[in-house]
Write a protein that holds these residues in place. Structure first.
Motif, PDB file in Angstrom:
ATOM      1  N   ARG A 133     -16.963  35.762  28.737  1.00 13.56           N
ATOM      2  CA  ARG A 133     -18.449  35.648  29.201  1.00 13.56           C
ATOM      3  C   ARG A 133     -18.861  36.898  29.781  1.00 13.56           C
ATOM      4  NH1 ARG A 133     -18.895  29.711  32.039  1.00 13.56           N
ATOM      5  NH2 ARG A 133     -18.581  28.393  30.084  1.00 13.56           N
ATOM      6  N   HIS A 134     -19.999  37.424  29.793  1.00 12.43           N
ATOM      7  CA  HIS A 134     -20.715  38.455  30.309  1.00 12.43           C
ATOM      8  C   HIS A 134     -21.300  38.217  31.759  1.00 12.43           C
ATOM      9  CE1 HIS A 134     -22.974  42.174  30.761  1.00 12.43           C
ATOM     10  NE2 HIS A 134     -24.012  41.455  31.023  1.00 12.43           N
ATOM     11  N   ILE A 135     -20.628  38.964  32.953  1.00  8.09           N
ATOM     12  CA  ILE A 135     -21.196  38.703  34.168  1.00  8.09           C
ATOM     13  C   ILE A 135     -22.137  39.743  34.737  1.00  8.09           C
ATOM     14  CG2 ILE A 135     -20.483  38.371  36.413  1.00  8.09           C
ATOM     15  CD1 ILE A 135     -17.597  37.136  35.305  1.00  8.09           C
ATOM     16  N   TYR A 136     -23.225  39.197  35.222  1.00  6.31           N
ATOM     17  CA  TYR A 136     -24.075  39.962  35.717  1.00  6.31           C
ATOM     18  C   TYR A 136     -24.338  39.830  37.147  1.00  6.31           C
ATOM     19  CZ  TYR A 136     -28.850  41.866  36.859  1.00  6.31           C
ATOM     20  OH  TYR A 136     -29.875  42.728  37.469  1.00  6.31           O
ATOM     21  N   ARG A 137     -24.363  40.767  38.104  1.00  6.79           N
ATOM     22  CA  ARG A 137     -24.447  40.367  39.556  1.00  6.79           C
ATOM     23  C   ARG A 137     -26.014  40.849  39.856  1.00  6.79           C
ATOM     24  NH1 ARG A 137     -21.117  38.924  42.898  1.00  6.79           N
ATOM     25  NH2 ARG A 137     -21.341  40.404  44.385  1.00  6.79           N
ATOM     26  N   CYS A 138     -26.545  39.794  40.099  1.00 11.41           N
ATOM     27  CA  CYS A 138     -28.048  39.613  40.270  1.00 11.41           C
ATOM     28  C   CYS A 138     -28.438  39.809  41.490  1.00 11.41           C
ATOM     29  CB  CYS A 138     -28.709  38.365  39.702  1.00 11.41           C
ATOM     30  SG  CYS A 138     -30.499  38.374  39.640  1.00 11.41           S
ATOM     31  N   PRO A 139     -29.238  40.819  42.059  1.00 11.38           N
ATOM     32  CA  PRO A 139     -29.583  41.113  43.575  1.00 11.38           C
ATOM     33  C   PRO A 139     -30.818  40.090  43.754  1.00 11.38           C
ATOM     34  CG  PRO A 139     -30.486  42.956  42.064  1.00 11.38           C
ATOM     35  CD  PRO A 139     -29.494  41.923  41.243  1.00 11.38           C
ATOM     36  N   LEU A 140     -30.811  39.703  44.811  1.00 14.55           N
ATOM     37  CA  LEU A 140     -31.812  38.768  45.450  1.00 14.55           C
ATOM     38  C   LEU A 140     -32.849  39.462  46.193  1.00 14.55           C
ATOM     39  CD1 LEU A 140     -29.979  35.548  46.612  1.00 14.55           C
ATOM     40  CD2 LEU A 140     -30.916  36.209  44.290  1.00 14.55           C
ATOM     41  N   ARG A 141     -34.063  39.247  46.020  1.00 16.56           N
ATOM     42  CA  ARG A 141     -35.278  40.273  46.786  1.00 16.56           C
ATOM     43  C   ARG A 141     -36.086  39.334  47.690  1.00 16.56           C
ATOM     44  NH1 ARG A 141     -34.301  40.533  41.267  1.00 16.56           N
ATOM     45  NH2 ARG A 141     -33.672  42.584  40.576  1.00 16.56           N
ATOM     46  N   TRP A 142     -36.703  39.883  48.643  1.00 16.80           N
ATOM     47  CA  TRP A 142     -37.385  39.275  49.503  1.00 16.80           C
ATOM     48  C   TRP A 142     -38.363  38.468  48.885  1.00 16.80           C
ATOM     49  CZ3 TRP A 142     -36.111  37.526  54.075  1.00 16.80           C
ATOM     50  CH2 TRP A 142     -35.076  38.267  55.010  1.00 16.80           C
ATOM     51  N   ALA A 143     -39.119  39.096  47.923  1.00 17.31           N
ATOM     52  CA  ALA A 143     -40.291  38.656  47.205  1.00 17.31           C
ATOM     53  C   ALA A 143     -39.768  37.272  46.237  1.00 17.31           C
ATOM     54  CB  ALA A 143     -41.092  39.788  46.302  1.00 17.31           C
ATOM     55  N   ASP A 144     -38.528  37.304  46.269  1.00 15.55           N
ATOM     56  CA  ASP A 144     -38.020  35.943  45.314  1.00 15.55           C
ATOM     57  C   ASP A 144     -38.198  34.659  46.104  1.00 15.55           C
ATOM     58  OD1 ASP A 144     -37.482  37.980  43.682  1.00 15.55           O
ATOM     59  OD2 ASP A 144     -35.177  37.916  43.812  1.00 15.55           O
ATOM     60  N   MET A 145     -38.266  34.646  47.462  1.00 21.01           N
ATOM     61  CA  MET A 145     -38.108  33.483  47.953  1.00 21.01           C
ATOM     62  C   MET A 145     -39.618  32.942  48.131  1.00 21.01           C
ATOM     63  SD  MET A 145     -37.125  34.230  51.845  1.00 21.01           S
ATOM     64  CE  MET A 145     -37.367  36.006  52.502  1.00 21.01           C
ATOM     65  N   ASP A 146     -39.560  31.428  48.160  1.00 25.17           N
ATOM     66  CA  ASP A 146     -40.958  30.529  48.524  1.00 25.17           C
ATOM     67  C   ASP A 146     -40.999  30.494  50.007  1.00 25.17           C
ATOM     68  OD1 ASP A 146     -39.105  28.511  49.328  1.00 25.17           O
ATOM     69  OD2 ASP A 146     -39.293  27.801  47.328  1.00 25.17           O
ATOM     70  N   ALA A 147     -41.998  29.718  50.355  1.00 24.49           N
ATOM     71  CA  ALA A 147     -42.491  29.452  51.568  1.00 24.49           C
ATOM     72  C   ALA A 147     -41.296  28.782  52.442  1.00 24.49           C
ATOM     73  CB  ALA A 147     -43.520  28.660  51.876  1.00 24.49           C
ATOM     74  N   TYR A 148     -40.205  28.319  51.961  1.00 23.86           N
ATOM     75  CA  TYR A 148     -39.095  27.522  52.517  1.00 23.86           C
ATOM     76  C   TYR A 148     -37.985  28.324  52.630  1.00 23.86           C
ATOM     77  CZ  TYR A 148     -42.308  23.533  51.743  1.00 23.86           C
ATOM     78  OH  TYR A 148     -43.510  22.899  51.789  1.00 23.86           O
ATOM     79  N   GLY A 149     -37.815  29.407  51.947  1.00 29.61           N
ATOM     80  CA  GLY A 149     -36.864  30.328  52.247  1.00 29.61           C
ATOM     81  C   GLY A 149     -35.787  30.187  51.194  1.00 29.61           C
ATOM     82  N   HIS A 150     -36.235  29.697  50.101  1.00 24.42           N
ATOM     83  CA  HIS A 150     -35.385  29.268  49.003  1.00 24.42           C
ATOM     84  C   HIS A 150     -35.940  30.414  47.806  1.00 24.42           C
ATOM     85  CE1 HIS A 150     -35.428  25.191  50.735  1.00 24.42           C
ATOM     86  NE2 HIS A 150     -34.263  25.703  50.783  1.00 24.42           N
ATOM     87  N   VAL A 151     -35.027  30.520  46.836  1.00 22.83           N
ATOM     88  CA  VAL A 151     -35.364  31.387  45.706  1.00 22.83           C
ATOM     89  C   VAL A 151     -36.235  30.380  45.187  1.00 22.83           C
ATOM     90  CG1 VAL A 151     -34.644  32.420  43.606  1.00 22.83           C
ATOM     91  CG2 VAL A 151     -33.253  32.880  45.763  1.00 22.83           C
ATOM     92  N   ASN A 152     -37.476  31.086  44.621  1.00 23.61           N
ATOM     93  CA  ASN A 152     -38.573  30.178  43.970  1.00 23.61           C
ATOM     94  C   ASN A 152     -37.784  29.669  42.277  1.00 23.61           C
ATOM     95  OD1 ASN A 152     -41.063  29.994  41.842  1.00 23.61           O
ATOM     96  ND2 ASN A 152     -41.741  29.799  44.129  1.00 23.61           N
ATOM     97  N   ASN A 153     -38.367  28.616  41.896  1.00 21.53           N
ATOM     98  CA  ASN A 153     -37.747  28.152  40.722  1.00 21.53           C
ATOM     99  C   ASN A 153     -38.178  29.192  39.477  1.00 21.53           C
ATOM    100  OD1 ASN A 153     -36.607  26.001  41.929  1.00 21.53           O
ATOM    101  ND2 ASN A 153     -37.870  24.486  41.046  1.00 21.53           N
ATOM    102  N   VAL A 154     -39.306  29.584  39.854  1.00 20.66           N
ATOM    103  CA  VAL A 154     -39.942  30.565  38.741  1.00 20.66           C
ATOM    104  C   VAL A 154     -39.245  31.815  38.471  1.00 20.66           C
ATOM    105  CG1 VAL A 154     -42.031  32.007  37.752  1.00 20.66           C
ATOM    106  CG2 VAL A 154     -42.172  29.575  38.673  1.00 20.66           C
ATOM    107  N   VAL A 155     -38.895  32.464  39.695  1.00 21.90           N
ATOM    108  CA  VAL A 155     -37.885  33.519  39.815  1.00 21.90           C
ATOM    109  C   VAL A 155     -36.720  33.555  38.907  1.00 21.90           C
ATOM    110  CG1 VAL A 155     -36.754  34.888  41.376  1.00 21.90           C
ATOM    111  CG2 VAL A 155     -39.127  34.211  42.003  1.00 21.90           C
ATOM    112  N   PHE A 156     -35.956  31.931  38.800  1.00 17.44           N
ATOM    113  CA  PHE A 156     -34.894  32.369  38.076  1.00 17.44           C
ATOM    114  C   PHE A 156     -35.031  32.547  36.677  1.00 17.44           C
ATOM    115  CE2 PHE A 156     -33.507  29.385  41.358  1.00 17.44           C
ATOM    116  CZ  PHE A 156     -32.377  29.800  41.466  1.00 17.44           C
TER     117      PHE A 156
END
Length: 137
Positions: free
Chosen positions: A2-25
């Motif tokens: 398997r290939h492993i990618y370490r994906c950074p999370l960004r402030w703009a990724d989250m929705d109003a509830y502080g979760h990563v927005n589904n579309v961002v995935f």
């Protein structure tokens, strides 16, 4: 393998509830796919296009300052397409399971193309044993 990618999370990724927005995935999957396919030593130089995405959301990913792992592997290789499968996860905790059907594409001719022998060999390195046996049968 398997290939492993370490994906950074960004402030703009989250929705109003502080979760990563589904579309961002979908963008996360794209980043992992690019990291996998466009490396200097193994490269889909002629290009490719996405034909299909399937995504199953398993649990919410709360924004934080450290990356999330995306494991990527090949589950099917056909004459003119292949399927990548992903898990977005931390250890055993899976946030998303997804798959993408990719079609190699000749942008100069503006049409799909077949997978080359070199590309097929590269993709086979990332097939799980169970999937590889199914393709060989």
């Amino acid at each position: 393998m398997r290939h492993i990618y370490r994906c950074p999370l960004r402030w703009a990724d989250m929705d109003a509830y502080g979760h990563v927005n589904n579309v961002v995935f979908l963008r996360y999957l794209e980043e992992a796919r690019i990291d996998f396919l466009f490396r200097p030593e193994k490269d889909f130089k002629q290009g490719s296009v996405v034909a299909r995405h399937e995504i199953d959301y398993k649990r919410q990913l709360v924004h934080r300052h450290h990356p999330v792992d995306i494991e990527l592997w090949v589950t099917e290789i056909r004459a003119a397409s292949f399927t990548l499968t992903y898990e977005v996860k931390d250890g055993d905790q899976v946030y998303v399971r997804a798959s993408t059907v990719i079609v190699p594409f000749d942008f100069e001719a503006q049409r799909p193309r077949r997978i080359t022998a070199e590309e097929r060999e590269f993709l086979r390195e990332y097939m799980d044993d169970a999937e590889e046996k199914a393709v060989a049968a």
